[in-house]
Design a protein around this motif. Structure first.
Motif, short mmCIF file in Angstrom:
data_model
loop_
_atom_site.label_atom_id
_atom_site.label_comp_id
_atom_site.label_asym_id
_atom_site.label_seq_id
_atom_site.Cartn_x
_atom_site.Cartn_y
_atom_site.Cartn_z
N ALA A 83 -2.94 15.73 13.01
CA ALA A 83 -4.29 15.88 12.47
C ALA A 83 -5.26 14.84 13.04
CB ALA A 83 -4.26 15.76 10.95
N LEU A 84 -4.75 13.64 13.29
CA LEU A 84 -5.61 12.55 13.80
C LEU A 84 -5.58 12.47 15.33
CD1 LEU A 84 -4.58 9.86 11.14
CD2 LEU A 84 -6.71 11.17 11.19
N GLU A 85 -4.84 13.40 15.94
CA GLU A 85 -4.70 13.46 17.41
C GLU A 85 -4.24 12.13 18.00
OE1 GLU A 85 -8.45 14.95 18.77
OE2 GLU A 85 -8.09 16.95 17.97
N LYS A 86 -3.16 11.62 17.45
CA LYS A 86 -2.58 10.36 17.94
C LYS A 86 -1.15 10.61 18.39
CE LYS A 86 -6.05 7.68 16.62
NZ LYS A 86 -6.85 6.87 17.54
N GLU A 87 -0.76 9.97 19.46
CA GLU A 87 0.63 10.10 19.93
C GLU A 87 1.31 8.75 19.83
OE1 GLU A 87 1.06 12.04 23.69
OE2 GLU A 87 -0.31 13.68 23.14
N ILE A 88 1.59 8.35 18.61
CA ILE A 88 2.21 7.04 18.38
C ILE A 88 3.54 7.27 17.67
CG2 ILE A 88 1.97 4.80 17.20
CD1 ILE A 88 -1.11 5.24 17.31
N GLN A 89 4.60 6.76 18.26
CA GLN A 89 5.93 6.90 17.63
C GLN A 89 6.06 5.85 16.53
OE1 GLN A 89 8.26 9.31 18.19
NE2 GLN A 89 6.61 10.15 19.47
N PRO A 90 6.65 6.21 15.39
CA PRO A 90 6.79 5.21 14.32
C PRO A 90 7.91 4.23 14.62
CG PRO A 90 7.88 7.24 13.68
CD PRO A 90 7.23 7.51 15.02
N HIS A 91 7.85 3.09 13.96
CA HIS A 91 8.96 2.13 13.99
C HIS A 91 9.78 2.38 12.72
CE1 HIS A 91 11.18 -1.62 14.06
NE2 HIS A 91 10.74 -1.89 12.85
N ALA A 140 0.84 -1.21 0.00
CA ALA A 140 0.00 0.00 0.00
C ALA A 140 0.87 1.25 0.00
CB ALA A 140 -0.91 0.00 1.22
N ALA A 141 0.33 2.32 -0.60
CA ALA A 141 1.04 3.60 -0.59
C ALA A 141 1.09 4.14 0.83
CB ALA A 141 0.32 4.58 -1.51
N VAL A 142 2.09 4.93 1.08
CA VAL A 142 2.43 5.30 2.45
C VAL A 142 1.37 6.16 3.15
CG1 VAL A 142 3.89 7.26 1.77
CG2 VAL A 142 4.35 6.10 3.89
N ILE A 143 0.78 7.13 2.47
CA ILE A 143 -0.17 8.03 3.16
C ILE A 143 -1.43 7.28 3.63
CG2 ILE A 143 -1.72 10.02 2.82
CD1 ILE A 143 0.58 11.45 1.42
N PRO A 144 -2.15 6.55 2.74
CA PRO A 144 -3.33 5.83 3.24
C PRO A 144 -2.98 4.78 4.28
CG PRO A 144 -2.88 5.26 0.95
CD PRO A 144 -2.00 6.41 1.29
N LYS A 145 -1.82 4.15 4.10
CA LYS A 145 -1.40 3.11 5.05
C LYS A 145 -1.20 3.71 6.45
CE LYS A 145 1.61 -0.90 5.08
NZ LYS A 145 2.66 -1.61 4.35
N PHE A 146 -0.46 4.82 6.51
CA PHE A 146 -0.24 5.49 7.80
C PHE A 146 -1.56 5.91 8.43
CE2 PHE A 146 4.34 7.32 7.00
CZ PHE A 146 4.85 6.04 7.11
N ILE A 147 -2.45 6.50 7.63
CA ILE A 147 -3.72 6.98 8.17
C ILE A 147 -4.51 5.82 8.78
CG2 ILE A 147 -5.99 7.96 7.58
CD1 ILE A 147 -4.56 9.71 5.47
N LYS A 148 -4.59 4.72 8.05
CA LYS A 148 -5.36 3.57 8.55
C LYS A 148 -4.75 3.02 9.83
CE LYS A 148 -7.77 -0.53 7.60
NZ LYS A 148 -7.88 -1.82 7.01
N GLN A 149 -3.42 2.86 9.83
CA GLN A 149 -2.77 2.31 11.03
C GLN A 149 -2.95 3.22 12.24
OE1 GLN A 149 1.08 1.80 9.14
NE2 GLN A 149 0.85 -0.43 9.13
N LEU A 199 -5.38 5.36 12.76
CA LEU A 199 -6.79 5.30 13.19
C LEU A 199 -7.07 4.03 14.00
CD1 LEU A 199 -8.69 6.65 10.04
CD2 LEU A 199 -8.44 7.79 12.25
N ASN A 200 -6.32 2.97 13.66
CA ASN A 200 -6.48 1.69 14.39
C ASN A 200 -5.54 1.58 15.59
OD1 ASN A 200 -8.40 0.88 12.59
ND2 ASN A 200 -7.02 -0.35 11.33
N ASP A 201 -4.86 2.70 15.92
CA ASP A 201 -3.89 2.73 17.03
C ASP A 201 -2.77 1.71 16.87
OD1 ASP A 201 -5.06 4.87 18.47
OD2 ASP A 201 -6.61 3.51 19.23
N GLU A 202 -2.38 1.46 15.61
CA GLU A 202 -1.24 0.58 15.34
C GLU A 202 0.01 1.44 15.11
OE1 GLU A 202 -2.42 -1.60 11.88
OE2 GLU A 202 -4.21 -2.40 12.86
#
Length: 324
Positions: free
Chosen positions: A270-278, A197-206, A208-211
């Motif tokens: 924008a999605l108000e998430k505080e998740i650090q990337p891997h 998957a392309a990076v922008i939709p993939k990041f958004i979905k993850q 939103l799912n708190d992944e």
């Protein structure tokens, strides 16, 4: 102003291949909204039925389920068509490295079938999807047509071959072909699913799912992310371009440059998430930086993109919040 005021001769008919895909379905929608007829062709190998369902009852739309690898299907699809927008292809650099023979068959042979069918049907313009990946290891920014390096993946090679055939078909057979080198297109209906998957939709979905999303490499790679509306404009304006502009390829982008880590930060905010990337390993065949010089497309096609990254990403996020 964009493409909403573009006029074609009355009764004009378009063929959009890959019409159930991300870019194809957006093209179908835009052309129907302008009041013209559209035939869609797709085999649902990467496109999705839900992308075309809403058009099926539209009086100006007809859908053909078929594969561009079959010449007879292509010939039938081109009957009575004025403009071909050929988006059918398999994308993804990493996947092409795993499946080179398949990419040869779909992206090169399939596109050649479409050009041949368009030529025999007397199509006015043949516009096809190329890619910024054709720049390969050419290090200079911005990327400029005529200054390409060595390709780094089978996917990039297939797009380079499409451009060579496009050049030949214009020269030998008088088919007006226009190659559009897309730079990291994003927007509504782009698939967030799967390993490729392309990076922008993939990041958004993850998010939103708190992944925890994975960024390949250090996040300092940059891309000329291009909102879907700009791509629709480029396709339609290429259909009205002069024959002098045929047989060539054009950068289709906004002409900006975003760093992946900055985009990630923007999405979390924008999605108000505080998740650090891997941070994962860099992907084989990836280009480190890409940024387009779009002056040739502006001059030869009248391309004048209105959607910058900020405006596009706002719209994209809004769409995913409603549709995921």
């Amino acid at each position: 102003m964009g493409y909403k005021d573009i006029k074609f001769p009355e009764g004009s008919k378009f063929l959009v291949t890959g019409s159930a895909g991300f870019i194809g379905s957006n093209l179908v929608e835009a052309i129907l909204n302008l009041g013209y007829k559209v035939r869609g062709l797709d085999n649902f190998s990467t496109g999705k039925k839900e992308n075309v369902e809403e058009f099926l009852n539209h009086p100006n739309y007809e859908f053909v389920e078929g594969d561009i690898r079959d010449l007879e299907t292509c010939m039938k699809a081109c009957e009575g068509i004025d403009y071909v927008l050929n988006q059918a292809a398999w994308g993804s650099v990493p996947r092409s490295i795993e499946m080179p023979l398949f990419y040869e068959e779909v992206n090169i042979k399939g596109t050649l079938n479409m050009m041949e069918a368009a030529r025999h049907s007397g199509v006015k313009k043949f516009v096809y999807a190329s890619s910024s990946s054709v720049y390969g290891d050419e290090p200079n920014l911005p990327k400029r047509e005529g200054r390409e390096g060595n390709v780094l993946s089978p996917y990039a090679l297939t797009k380079k071959m499409n451009e060579e055939y496009g050049k030949l078909y214009s020269k030998l057979y008088g088919l007006d072909t226009y190659g559009l080198r897309y730079f990291n297109v994003f927007g509504r209906r782009q698939n967030p699913e799967g390993a490729y998957a392309a990076v922008i939709p993939k990041f958004i979905k993850q998010l939103l799912n708190d992944e925890q999303p994975t960024i390949n490499g250090d996040g300092k790679q940059s891309r000329d992310f291009t909102y879907i509306e700009n791509v629709i404009e480029a396709n339609l304006k290429a259909c009205l371009a002069s024959t002098n502009a045929a047989g060539q390829a054009y950068n289709i982008a906004y002409g900006g440059r975003e760093f992946l880590i900055d985009i990630y930060t923007q999405l979390t905010s924008a999605l108000e998430k505080e998740i650090q990337p891997h941070f994962g390993p860099e992907r084989l065949g990836d280009i480190k930086h890409s940024n387009a010089d779009i002056s040739k497309a502006k001059q030869m096609l009248g391309y004048n993109p209105e959607w910058n990254f900020e405006r596009g990403i706002e719209q994209a996020i809004e769409w995913y919040l409603k549709n995921l």
